[in-house]
Scaffold this motif. Structure first.
Motif: not given
Length: 570
Positions: A141-148, A198-207, A211-219
């Motif tokens: 999984x590659x997440x799209x990341x949160x907006x600023x 929920x979107x950030x929660x799902x990115x954290x869930x995946x990591x 299922x992701x490389x380390x650090x994926x969720x919050x960039x």
């Protein structure tokens, strides 16, 4: 022994079949040596201009492709249905399972050896992971990341403030003109919601599942590091294919337990429950609603993020991201659980650091000792309901009040601001028929806005109960996912105005103070509502969707079918 590539069942064939497969691909300008036995990597893209959170995924896909080429793979990008949470009616959740089917069959039916899942907006992450799990070929999984972080009049704002702004306008404390100014400053860049929605929660869930490389969720989405991660994920998936590392190797019971514990520590969305249950159902893990309470009850809140805390996803990234959270939990987590890069959770995160303890603290000095998801039981929710205590009001965690019942969302909208509505701040607001079958699709309407007459008193929270969901950006003393839902005819369908409801979060209790005899008499009078739709996908959804405590997947999608195609020739 070297693993045979699925794609060679297409491109490695001789004669007429091989000619057709290769020739039609070559018309895109692809040279012949791309078909010489190198891994074919699918890039499953949920880009859509109707899903603004995922609007930058074309560029992200190009970064993945560079990584795939670098590692000796052959990238092929393909689209699947995209789910825009903010635009899609009646609710994006209605189509999560449909997208999972799209993903599953797109992967299975095509010459793909491994797949990169580009996920962002809420439902795209679980939908893509559910589909990939059902095929079980190497996946990352590659997440799209949160907006600023949004800005308004010198203050940081986010999607969580939408609920506050709405109440302020309804109570006369904010003008519509000021609301428009806030709207203009809310979404400043590409990416999904800037809080632990929920979107950030799902990115954290995946990591946290591995299922992701380390650090994926919050960039953050606009950060160059997001593109680098996409590139490195493209490189990694080629390695995964060569080593035949599949979701079933990663998504063990221990991985699911880790995800529950991490979700508690970050104050993740209640939607996490329904999506993780659905994913577990696809890989054959026996996960229950009670597991969410069991594995999160001793985990404190150590990520100080809205809506449960103060800060934003951008701040979390600068403070060390999810790796800093996981490092703080290593003594509790199943640290030997394997991840997509073949390393354990411990190997990936042991060296991580929190750079700002105002944002990410240690477990010895948490922001809130109570976190996670609490599962409630009682005669009002025979098979369970959930509440997020870190987003609730302490004075309402133990409460007894008179029910004010809305039979459906239309009834709620018609009457909530009626000055004659018989309600005060001690009441319990109940919303029925917004569950998976009843709405259909289980919308995010559980955090009902308070009646105008209550807001006028300065009251900011009341106990609210529904068989629906709540946005991960929402907050309040809100009981969700009551099962069986009202449409199924459980006790939740029978509650009436004036009934006394008792909520005791610490005791895990949600009780309707009505006698069994009275409930039996009401059940005799109850009639199931007619289905909203009977044809097409929605008709099948209503017939086959399971209840929230089971993940709200379609019953015929449980388990996996594997990667074998139905027929191997044209």
């Amino acid at each position: 022994m070297k693993q045979a590539l699925r794609s060679q069942n297409w491109f490695g064939k001789k004669g007429k079949d091989g000619f057709i497969y290769r020739a039609w691909m070559k018309k895109q300008g692809i040279p012949g040596h791309e078909f010489d036995g190198r891994p074919v990597i699918g890039i499953c893209n949920t880009w859509s201009e109707l899903t603004p959170c995922n609007g930058h995924f074309r560029e992200l896909a190009e970064c993945v492709k560079r990584g795939v080429y670098e590692a000796g793979g052959f990238p092929v990008e393909f689209p699947v249905m995209s789910l825009g949470e903010t635009l899609m009616k009646p609710t994006a959740m209605l189509f999560r399972n449909l997208v999972s089917m799209d993903v599953e069959e797109s992967i299975r039916g095509n010459p793909i050896d491994g797949v990169v899942l580009l996920c962002g907006c809420d439902k795209t992450t679980p939908a893509l992971l559910m589909g990939a799990c059902s095929v079980d070929i190497p996946s990352i999984i590659v997440s799209g990341g949160p907006m600023l972080t949004g800005k308004h009049r010198g203050q940081s704002i986010s999607t969580s403030d939408i609920w506050r702004f709405s109440e302020a306008v309804r109570s006369g404390k904010m003008t519509n003109e000021e609301l428009l100014l806030a709207e203009a400053g809310m979404c400043r860049s590409d990416g999904h919601c800037a809080v632990m929605g929920t979107a950030s929660t799902m990115a954290c869930m995946a990591e946290s599942l591995g299922m992701t490389l380390p650090g994926n969720a919050a960039i953050p989405a606009p950060d160059a590091a997001r593109k680098v991660l996409a590139h490195m994920s493209g490189t990694e998936i080629v390695k995964m294919v060569k080593e035949d590392r599949k979701p079933s190797d990663i998504l063990t019971r221990q991985a699911f337990e880790n995800a529950i514990m991490v979700n508690a520590a970050i104050g993740g969305s209640t939607n996490f429950v329904i999506h993780l249950l659905a994913i577990a159902g696809r890989v054959g893990i026996d996960l229950t609603l009670e597991d969410f309470d069991k594995y999160s009850k001793d985990i404190p809140l150590i990520a100080n993020l809205q809506p449960s805390g103060q800060y934003f996803m951008e701040d979390m990234y600068y403070a060390g991201g999810l790796p800093a959270v996981i490092k703080g939990l290593l003594d509790t987590l199943n640290s030997d659980a394997v991840t997509v890069n073949g390393k354990s959770i411990k190997d990936n995160y042991a060296g991580s650091v929190s750079y700002n303890e105002e944002v990410i603290s240690g477990v010895d000095k948490p922001f809130n000792p109570t976190s996670g998801i609490i599962v409630l039981k009682g005669n009002l929710c025979e098979t369970g309901a959930v509440i997020k205590p870190s987003a609730a009001s302490e004075h309402l965690m133990k409460h007894k009040g008179r029910a004010v019942v809305f039979d459906n969302i239309e009834d709620y909208k018609a009457r909530v601001d009626d000055p004659n509505l018989d309600v005060d701040e001690t009441c319990v607001m109940v919303l029925k028929n917004v569950g998976p079958k009843g709405y259909p699709g289980m919308p995010e309407v559980g955090n009902m806005g308070l009646p105008q007459k209550i807001l006028a008193k300065g009251v900011k929270d009341m106990v609210r109960i529904s068989d629906g969901r709540m946005s991960g950006t929402g907050f309040g003393t809100v009981v969700l996912h009551a099962t069986p839902e009202a449409t199924e005819g459980g006790n939740f369908a029978l509650v009436q105005n004036g009934d006394i409801i008792e909520l005791d979060v610490r005791a895990r209790l949600l009780q309707l103070h009505v006698s069994d005899e009275e409930l039996a008499a009401r059940r005799q009078q109850w009639k199931a509502p007619a289905p909203h739709v009977e044809r097409g996908y929605v008709g099948q959804y209503i017939k086959h969707v399971e209840q929230a405590n089971q993940g709200a997947d379609l019953d015929f999608l449980k388990g996996k079918s594997g990667s074998e195609v139905t027929r191997d020739s044209h």
